[in-house]
Design an enzyme around this catalytic site. Structure first.
Site, short mmCIF file in Angstrom:
data_model
loop_
_atom_site.label_atom_id
_atom_site.label_comp_id
_atom_site.label_asym_id
_atom_site.label_seq_id
_atom_site.Cartn_x
_atom_site.Cartn_y
_atom_site.Cartn_z
N SER A 42 0.85 -1.20 0.00
CA SER A 42 0.00 0.00 0.00
C SER A 42 0.88 1.24 0.00
O SER A 42 1.71 1.42 0.89
CB SER A 42 -0.89 0.01 1.24
OG SER A 42 -1.43 1.30 1.40
N HIS A 48 -1.26 -1.32 -4.30
CA HIS A 48 -2.52 -1.06 -3.61
C HIS A 48 -2.66 0.44 -3.35
O HIS A 48 -1.79 1.07 -2.75
CB HIS A 48 -2.53 -1.83 -2.29
CG HIS A 48 -3.82 -1.78 -1.54
ND1 HIS A 48 -4.88 -2.61 -1.82
CD2 HIS A 48 -4.22 -1.00 -0.51
CE1 HIS A 48 -5.87 -2.36 -0.99
NE2 HIS A 48 -5.51 -1.38 -0.18
N ASP A 67 -5.10 3.34 -1.69
CA ASP A 67 -6.20 3.58 -0.75
C ASP A 67 -6.84 4.93 -1.02
O ASP A 67 -6.21 5.97 -0.83
CB ASP A 67 -5.67 3.53 0.68
CG ASP A 67 -5.28 2.11 1.08
OD1 ASP A 67 -6.15 1.24 1.01
OD2 ASP A 67 -4.11 1.89 1.45
N HIS A 121 -8.58 0.51 -3.74
CA HIS A 121 -9.45 0.20 -2.60
C HIS A 121 -10.22 1.46 -2.25
O HIS A 121 -9.66 2.40 -1.68
CB HIS A 121 -8.56 -0.27 -1.43
CG HIS A 121 -9.28 -0.55 -0.16
ND1 HIS A 121 -8.62 -0.73 1.04
CD2 HIS A 121 -10.61 -0.70 0.13
CE1 HIS A 121 -9.51 -0.97 2.01
NE2 HIS A 121 -10.72 -0.94 1.47
C1 DX5 Z 1 -6.20 1.06 5.76
C2 DX5 Z 1 -5.78 0.73 4.35
C3 DX5 Z 1 -4.62 -0.16 4.25
C4 DX5 Z 1 -3.35 0.39 4.88
C5 DX5 Z 1 -2.51 -0.79 5.29
O1 DX5 Z 1 -7.43 1.71 5.74
O2 DX5 Z 1 -6.86 0.11 3.66
O3 DX5 Z 1 -4.39 -0.51 2.90
O4 DX5 Z 1 -2.62 1.21 4.06
O5 DX5 Z 1 -1.43 -0.29 6.02
P1 DX5 Z 1 -0.67 -1.22 7.06
O6 DX5 Z 1 -0.11 -2.37 6.32
O7 DX5 Z 1 0.37 -0.30 7.62
O8 DX5 Z 1 -1.68 -1.65 8.08
ZN ZN Z 2 -6.41 -0.71 1.63
#
Ligand code: DX5
Ligand code: ZN
Length: 218
Positions: free
Chosen positions: A6, A31, A33, A64
């Site tokens: 992400s 990914h 967000d 996402h």
């Molecule tokens: C949270 C996001 C995730 C986030 C994951 O709302 O959907 O994709 O970036 O980050 P980590 O791996 O640090 O939990």
């Molecule tokens: Zn995410």
């Protein structure tokens, strides 16, 4: 295990090289967000910045959506031709219709579930889906602690998937690291998202990505 880092945990001042680094480091998808400040208490990036990410990436994007108005955002991001778009089931009255819309754009549709949402919520959508995203933290921020009940949820979802649409993938997002990825693989998870673990790994993104590519036995 497929790995989708992400970019939420990347240095946005050097976004192009941060995206290149994970692609050269062997990631399978990037990914992205998208948060609207309504569905979640945070705001991230829109299509102008995501277009720059798409131009820097050599693998497909995994968008996402964490937003209230899913249809509006699907139309906004579809021209960037991501590999997947996922939307939250908690925020969609007409999921079948939206899945068809995403597929009509030539994009793989996925549905995301918050940590408390039962896997049965997607049971009658599975035949139309390419992926289900299980949140293992409350959506909104990177760097949160992994919620272990997602493992049992993934096992239950896997049973439904084997019955209804074995080609549908399970993705887990939030707090994933080298300590919990093995349990996720055992539960039948196909793809993990990792933000802070990948971008803050002391030995660099390539080592971090490699450590998540464990064998999926199911
Ligand atoms: C949270 C996001 C995730 C986030 C994951 O709302 O959907 O994709 O970036 O980050 P980590 O791996 O640090 O939990
Ligand atoms: Zn995410």
């Amino acid at each position: 295990m497929l790995v989708a880092p992400s970019i939420l945990s990347a240095d946005f001042g050097r976004l192009e090289s941060e995206v290149r680094a994970i692609c050269e480091g062997g990631c399978d998808l990037v990914h992205v967000d998208v948060m609207d400040g309504h569905f979640v208490p945070n705001l991230t990036i829109g299509p102008v910045v995501v277009e720059a990410v798409a131009n820097a990436a050599t693998v497909p994007l995994d968008i996402h959506l964490m937003v209230e108005n899913n249809t509006f955002f699907v139309d906004l991001f579809a021209p960037l031709k991501p590999g997947y778009i996922s939307f939250h089931i908690e925020e969609e009255k007409h999921p079948h219709r939206l899945i068809q819309k995403i597929r009509a754009y030539g994009i793989k549709p996925a549905v995301a579930l918050n940590p408390h949402t039962r896997p049965e919520a997607v049971e009658f959508l599975l035949e139309d889906l390419d992926m289900v995203l299980l949140m293992s933290v409350n959506p909104g921020f990177g760097g949160q602690k992994f919620i272990p009940s997602v493992i049992e949820k993934a096992q239950r979802l896997k049973e439904m998937i084997l019955k209804r649409n074995p080609s549908c993938l399970i993705e887990v997002d939030g707090g994933v690291n080298d300590k919990n990825v093995g349990l996720l693989a055992e539960a039948g998870v196909d793809m993990v998202v990792a933000g802070s673990y990948v971008y803050k790994h002391p030995e660099g993104v390539e080592t971090a990505i490699a450590s998540l590519k464990v064998r999926n036995e199911k």
